[in-house]
Design a protein around this motif. Structure first.
Motif, PDB file in Angstrom:
ATOM      1  N   SER A  32       0.739  -1.223   0.502  1.00 39.57           N
ATOM      2  CA  SER A  32      -0.072   0.050  -0.147  1.00 39.57           C
ATOM      3  C   SER A  32       0.755   0.900  -0.349  1.00 39.57           C
ATOM      4  O   SER A  32       0.582   1.667  -0.988  1.00 39.57           O
ATOM      5  CB  SER A  32      -0.821  -0.414   0.754  1.00 39.57           C
ATOM      6  OG  SER A  32      -1.859   0.764   1.214  1.00 39.57           O
ATOM      7  N   LYS A  33       1.954   1.355   0.579  1.00 38.24           N
ATOM      8  CA  LYS A  33       2.885   2.042   1.083  1.00 38.24           C
ATOM      9  C   LYS A  33       3.725   3.122   0.087  1.00 38.24           C
ATOM     10  O   LYS A  33       3.556   4.101  -0.827  1.00 38.24           O
ATOM     11  CB  LYS A  33       3.824   2.152   2.006  1.00 38.24           C
ATOM     12  CG  LYS A  33       5.425   3.445   2.105  1.00 38.24           C
ATOM     13  CD  LYS A  33       6.179   2.802   3.053  1.00 38.24           C
ATOM     14  CE  LYS A  33       6.952   3.869   3.299  1.00 38.24           C
ATOM     15  NZ  LYS A  33       8.317   3.266   3.889  1.00 38.24           N
ATOM     16  N   LEU A  34       4.067   1.785  -1.085  1.00 40.04           N
ATOM     17  CA  LEU A  34       4.435   1.855  -2.016  1.00 40.04           C
ATOM     18  C   LEU A  34       3.504   2.456  -3.708  1.00 40.04           C
ATOM     19  O   LEU A  34       4.447   2.897  -4.467  1.00 40.04           O
ATOM     20  CB  LEU A  34       5.397   0.359  -2.981  1.00 40.04           C
ATOM     21  CG  LEU A  34       6.416   0.291  -1.602  1.00 40.04           C
ATOM     22  CD1 LEU A  34       6.878  -1.569  -2.360  1.00 40.04           C
ATOM     23  CD2 LEU A  34       8.465   0.549  -2.109  1.00 40.04           C
ATOM     24  N   ARG A  35       2.882   1.767  -3.015  1.00 40.76           N
ATOM     25  CA  ARG A  35       1.077   2.271  -4.597  1.00 40.76           C
ATOM     26  C   ARG A  35       1.188   3.468  -4.222  1.00 40.76           C
ATOM     27  O   ARG A  35       1.061   4.115  -5.615  1.00 40.76           O
ATOM     28  CB  ARG A  35      -0.024   1.190  -4.610  1.00 40.76           C
ATOM     29  CG  ARG A  35      -0.810   1.385  -5.085  1.00 40.76           C
ATOM     30  CD  ARG A  35      -0.108   1.484  -7.132  1.00 40.76           C
ATOM     31  NE  ARG A  35       0.334  -0.015  -7.144  1.00 40.76           N
ATOM     32  CZ  ARG A  35       1.694   0.137  -8.060  1.00 40.76           C
ATOM     33  NH1 ARG A  35       2.651   0.902  -8.146  1.00 40.76           N
ATOM     34  NH2 ARG A  35       1.877  -1.285  -8.540  1.00 40.76           N
ATOM     35  N   LYS A  36       1.156   3.916  -3.215  1.00 41.53           N
ATOM     36  CA  LYS A  36       0.665   5.785  -2.848  1.00 41.53           C
ATOM     37  C   LYS A  36       1.964   6.652  -3.888  1.00 41.53           C
ATOM     38  O   LYS A  36       1.625   7.316  -4.136  1.00 41.53           O
ATOM     39  CB  LYS A  36       0.311   5.811  -1.606  1.00 41.53           C
ATOM     40  CG  LYS A  36      -0.887   5.014  -1.136  1.00 41.53           C
ATOM     41  CD  LYS A  36      -0.995   5.210   0.129  1.00 41.53           C
ATOM     42  CE  LYS A  36      -2.706   5.273   1.071  1.00 41.53           C
ATOM     43  NZ  LYS A  36      -2.299   4.838   2.426  1.00 41.53           N
ATOM     44  N   GLU A  37       3.266   5.763  -3.543  1.00 38.42           N
ATOM     45  CA  GLU A  37       4.274   6.939  -3.262  1.00 38.42           C
ATOM     46  C   GLU A  37       4.910   6.794  -4.883  1.00 38.42           C
ATOM     47  O   GLU A  37       5.211   7.786  -5.538  1.00 38.42           O
ATOM     48  CB  GLU A  37       5.761   6.129  -2.936  1.00 38.42           C
ATOM     49  CG  GLU A  37       5.482   6.621  -1.110  1.00 38.42           C
ATOM     50  CD  GLU A  37       6.605   6.098   0.043  1.00 38.42           C
ATOM     51  OE1 GLU A  37       7.130   5.669  -0.343  1.00 38.42           O
ATOM     52  OE2 GLU A  37       5.971   6.363   1.139  1.00 38.42           O
ATOM     53  N   HIS A  38       4.757   6.098  -5.647  1.00 42.43           N
ATOM     54  CA  HIS A  38       4.914   5.295  -6.852  1.00 42.43           C
ATOM     55  C   HIS A  38       3.802   4.715  -7.846  1.00 42.43           C
ATOM     56  O   HIS A  38       3.850   3.387  -7.884  1.00 42.43           O
ATOM     57  CB  HIS A  38       6.325   4.089  -7.317  1.00 42.43           C
ATOM     58  CG  HIS A  38       7.757   4.571  -6.036  1.00 42.43           C
ATOM     59  ND1 HIS A  38       8.448   5.268  -6.833  1.00 42.43           N
ATOM     60  CD2 HIS A  38       7.675   5.204  -4.571  1.00 42.43           C
ATOM     61  CE1 HIS A  38       9.056   6.049  -5.675  1.00 42.43           C
ATOM     62  NE2 HIS A  38       8.630   5.503  -4.264  1.00 42.43           N
ATOM     63  N   PRO A  39       2.507   5.455  -8.333  1.00 43.15           N
ATOM     64  CA  PRO A  39       1.689   4.985  -8.989  1.00 43.15           C
ATOM     65  C   PRO A  39       2.212   4.400  -9.882  1.00 43.15           C
ATOM     66  O   PRO A  39       1.041   3.112 -10.546  1.00 43.15           O
ATOM     67  CB  PRO A  39       0.839   5.865  -9.062  1.00 43.15           C
ATOM     68  CG  PRO A  39       1.499   6.901  -8.421  1.00 43.15           C
ATOM     69  CD  PRO A  39       3.075   6.707  -8.349  1.00 43.15           C
ATOM     70  N   ASP A  40       3.097   3.975 -11.057  1.00 43.07           N
ATOM     71  CA  ASP A  40       3.346   3.238 -11.885  1.00 43.07           C
ATOM     72  C   ASP A  40       4.366   2.711 -11.916  1.00 43.07           C
ATOM     73  O   ASP A  40       4.877   1.443 -12.514  1.00 43.07           O
ATOM     74  CB  ASP A  40       3.681   4.539 -13.436  1.00 43.07           C
ATOM     75  CG  ASP A  40       2.519   5.280 -13.389  1.00 43.07           C
ATOM     76  OD1 ASP A  40       1.323   5.087 -13.319  1.00 43.07           O
ATOM     77  OD2 ASP A  40       3.187   6.708 -13.555  1.00 43.07           O
ATOM     78  N   LEU A  41       4.775   1.929 -10.738  1.00 41.32           N
ATOM     79  CA  LEU A  41       5.659   1.403 -10.165  1.00 41.32           C
ATOM     80  C   LEU A  41       5.191  -0.366 -10.344  1.00 41.32           C
ATOM     81  O   LEU A  41       4.489  -0.494  -9.590  1.00 41.32           O
ATOM     82  CB  LEU A  41       6.823   1.182  -8.929  1.00 41.32           C
ATOM     83  CG  LEU A  41       7.314  -0.158  -8.097  1.00 41.32           C
ATOM     84  CD1 LEU A  41       8.593  -0.054  -9.530  1.00 41.32           C
ATOM     85  CD2 LEU A  41       8.001   0.414  -6.892  1.00 41.32           C
ATOM     86  N   PRO A  42       5.387  -1.263 -10.995  1.00 43.07           N
ATOM     87  CA  PRO A  42       5.419  -2.528 -11.059  1.00 43.07           C
ATOM     88  C   PRO A  42       5.074  -3.153  -9.860  1.00 43.07           C
ATOM     89  O   PRO A  42       6.732  -3.246  -9.459  1.00 43.07           O
ATOM     90  CB  PRO A  42       5.899  -3.967 -12.239  1.00 43.07           C
ATOM     91  CG  PRO A  42       6.020  -2.812 -13.233  1.00 43.07           C
ATOM     92  CD  PRO A  42       6.718  -1.414 -12.462  1.00 43.07           C
ATOM     93  N   ILE A  43       4.470  -3.979  -9.038  1.00 45.32           N
ATOM     94  CA  ILE A  43       4.945  -4.491  -7.596  1.00 45.32           C
ATOM     95  C   ILE A  43       4.487  -6.407  -7.883  1.00 45.32           C
ATOM     96  O   ILE A  43       3.236  -6.408  -7.815  1.00 45.32           O
ATOM     97  CB  ILE A  43       3.810  -3.746  -6.690  1.00 45.32           C
ATOM     98  CG1 ILE A  43       3.920  -1.923  -6.345  1.00 45.32           C
ATOM     99  CG2 ILE A  43       4.066  -4.191  -4.989  1.00 45.32           C
ATOM    100  CD1 ILE A  43       3.654  -1.233  -5.641  1.00 45.32           C
ATOM    101  N   ILE A  44       5.262  -6.771  -7.553  1.00 39.66           N
ATOM    102  CA  ILE A  44       4.764  -8.415  -7.414  1.00 39.66           C
ATOM    103  C   ILE A  44       5.012  -8.291  -5.926  1.00 39.66           C
ATOM    104  O   ILE A  44       6.133  -8.524  -5.250  1.00 39.66           O
ATOM    105  CB  ILE A  44       5.755  -8.932  -8.140  1.00 39.66           C
ATOM    106  CG1 ILE A  44       5.176  -8.509 -10.180  1.00 39.66           C
ATOM    107  CG2 ILE A  44       5.569 -10.297  -8.112  1.00 39.66           C
ATOM    108  CD1 ILE A  44       6.747  -7.445  -9.953  1.00 39.66           C
ATOM    109  N   VAL A  45       4.155  -9.339  -5.507  1.00 36.46           N
ATOM    110  CA  VAL A  45       4.121  -9.918  -4.390  1.00 36.46           C
ATOM    111  C   VAL A  45       3.661 -11.212  -4.110  1.00 36.46           C
ATOM    112  O   VAL A  45       2.668 -12.146  -4.418  1.00 36.46           O
ATOM    113  CB  VAL A  45       3.031  -9.449  -3.681  1.00 36.46           C
ATOM    114  CG1 VAL A  45       2.675  -9.007  -1.499  1.00 36.46           C
ATOM    115  CG2 VAL A  45       2.954  -7.733  -3.812  1.00 36.46           C
TER     116      VAL A  45
END
Length: 587
Positions: free
Chosen positions: A494-507
């Motif tokens: 959630s924190k990464l998505r708010k700070e980096h809206p276009d970043l691919p995040i694989i979890v």
């Protein structure tokens, strides 16, 4: 009438014990704390010096207190016997040989030096030499039951702790043997009685070793053929009680026989089954023993001797921590490992209480002195989890962790958060395909192991400060979260998505429900472990059934995409604005 009242008292006490076990074990397991602490606290609460004091003023407390502590003593002794039996089961010659340098080098030095130093300090306080050595070596022991679940056995701290605890477990044999031999003759019969007990005891021990090696494999093989757990349990208890009675008959402590029985069964192929079937009984019986320890703590005496008790606890903890840390450094351990292990191993052990009981029975230590050190030991056991946290903090202070690699001046690289088993596999695949990466983890030992194996890894807490900024997250092509911590993964996503809206995040996700929450938090892809294992099983089955590899892989990809779309749609539905009801409007 008296018999009926006695039976009612026994049932009431049994209900309190079983109720305590039913509450303590699951609650402390939930918080990953050993039940040893819980049982001691329960004993303190329900014993004669706790709520038991108030029974005359509040008779209803009779039903939630232990009214006859003496009646528990046989069960407590049985718990000690089973504890020493299971210690014997854990010791095998192969295990000892593999760790011989640490066990018989580090472990022996740690116990002998700490025991001797504690004995010296105690003798300076006015205690006679023999009681001082008995008490010193009792306090030098550390808790296997508490330390190993905290440290594990795979980390540098865990391996160091295991080696010392293994030697201590072995050393219990000669310690108890000598105390048991001294017991009947400590005051009157002198060396003649002692020598007689020793040669008779040695004869029984040799007989147990010879007969046990010949008969035990056959006995347990026969029990295994019946496939009856009841018969297996009966055979195990028969061996334990038979060996204990044999050593007790010569004047030695029955727990010497229990240890020998465990060592003998450890060399058979049935030791795992025996350990599993005895474990519940050992846990409950040992719990009763610990409850009796808690019941022996008089809070009034603790309050009256608060200064002396606090000084004794602090003195034991500090001396053991310093000696253990110095020995580990001399053996080549890192400063952080030495410091953390030293603090973790500083508290006394539940077996300290056993040695104290044996020394009291041998008339080497009077009951008042034994009770004082029982209180010190109980308090030391209780604070062990706090010592573990303190040890980690001290380790970070004495040896600063590696600096985080700066991201400036480097090419864009994938950031892998977590360098455990999954993180290393991801890093391997990125390496195979020529994709630069950097892994970050908050476990210094994990980072050290990863670096030794050639991984690009650095220390840092991805959830705090600007750690990821230094690694170049603003230019990173993707971030991969591999840690097995569902709440932390969701919060960080959630924190990464708010700070980096276009970043691919694989979890990495635990299951489908966790994957849905991760998509809701902003994950680009959430990979559920349960789904992937199911797909791999399906692939293996279909290939074995003769289906061509191409169509199988295509169908697997199709099914994976189908589940991913379903999870993403569920996450999107959960984000829809909720319609307000009339009741909400009125509220």
């Amino acid at each position: 009438m008296t018999e009926t009242l006695s039976q009612s008292t026994m049932l009431s006490d049994a209900l309190v014990i079983l109720g305590a076990a039913g509450i303590v074990i699951p609650v402390f397991h939930r918080f990953r704390i050993t039940p040893v602490i819980g049982f001691i606290m329960i004993g303190l609460l329900v014993g004669p010096f706790g709520l038991g004091r108030l029974v005359p003023q509040a008779p209803w407390l009779y039903h939630v207190t232990i009214t006859e502590p003496e009646a528990l003593e046989p069960f407590a002794e049985f718990g000690i016997v089973l504890l020493l039996f299971t210690i014997g089961l854990e010791l095998s010659f192969n295990r000892l040989w593999a760790m011989r340098r640490l066990v018989f080098g580090l472990g022996a030095l740690e116990l002998l030096i700490i025991g001797a130093l504690l004995a010296l300090v105690l003798s300076m306080t006015g205690l006679e030499t023999t009681p001082a050595f008995a008490l010193g070596f009792a306090l030098a022991l550390s808790s296997t039951a508490i330390v190993l679940p905290i440290s594990g056995t795979s980390s540098p701290v865990g391996r160091a702790a295991l080696s010392m605890l293994l030697f201590e477990d072995i050393a219990i044999v000669p310690i108890i043997f000598v105390l048991g031999a001294l017991a009947p003759y400590a005051q009157s019969e002198g060396w003649e009685g002692l020598v007689g007990t020793l040669w008779q005891g040695l004869l029984v021990v040799v007989a147990l070793l010879v007969v046990g090696r010949m008969l035990l494999p056959r006995l347990f093989a026969q029990a295994a053929r019946t496939k009856s757990p009841e018969l297996f349990l009966a055979a195990s208890l028969l061996v334990v009680m038979g060996a204990s009675l044999a050593t007790a008959a010569t004047g030695l402590s029955p727990i010497v026989g229990a240890l020998i029985a465990g060592l003998l069964i450890a060399e058979t192929e049935y030791h795992g089954e025996v350990e599993g079937i005895i474990e519940p009984f050992k846990g409950l019986a040992l719990g009763i023993f610990l409850i009796t320890v808690g019941m022996s703590i008089d809070l009034a005496k603790v309050w009256a001797q608060a200064g002396s008790i606090a000084l004794a606890v602090l003195g034991v903890l500090v001396l053991k921590a310093i000696v253990t840390s110095v020995l580990l450094r001399l053996m080549g351990a890192r400063r952080s490992t030495a410091a953390e292990t030293g603090v973790l191993m500083a508290s006394p052990s539940e077996t300290t209480l056993i040695v104290l009981s044996a020394a009291t029975a041998a008339l080497l230590i009077d009951r008042d002195t034994a009770q004082f050190w029982q209180i010190v030991t109980a308090l030391g056991l209780t604070v062990t989890p706090l010592l573990a946290r303190l040890g980690r903090t001290v380790a970070r202070r004495v040896e600063p962790v590696p600096e985080i690699d700066e991201g400036s001046g480097t090419a864009p690289r994938v950031i892998v958060i977590g360098i455990g088993r999954v993180g290393r596999l991801v890093a391997d695949m990125l390496e195979v395909h020529g994709k630069p990466y950097i892994a970050i983890d908050s476990d210094a030992d994990m980072i050290e192991r990863a670096r030794r194996k050639g991984y690009q890894a650095t220390f840092g807490d991805a959830g705090r400060g600007n750690a990821l900024d230094r690694l170049g997250i603003n230019t990173a092509p993707a971030v991969i979260l591999t840690m097995d911590e569902p709440v932390l993964a969701q919060r960080l996503t959630s924190k990464l998505r708010k700070e980096h809206p276009d970043l691919p995040i694989i979890v990495r996700a635990r299951d489908l429900a966790h994957a849905t929450r991760l998509y809701r938090a902003g994950a680009s892809h959430a990979v559920p472990e349960t789904l992937e294992s199911s797909l791999q099983l399906s692939e293996a089955v279909l290939v074995d059934l003769g289906v061509a590899m191409g169509p199988v892989i295509a169908s697997i990809h199709e099914k994976r995409d189908e589940f991913r779309a379903l999870l993403q749609s569920e996450a999107a539905l959960d984000h829809r604005p909720k319609l307000r009801t009339g009741a909400q409007d009125l509220g």
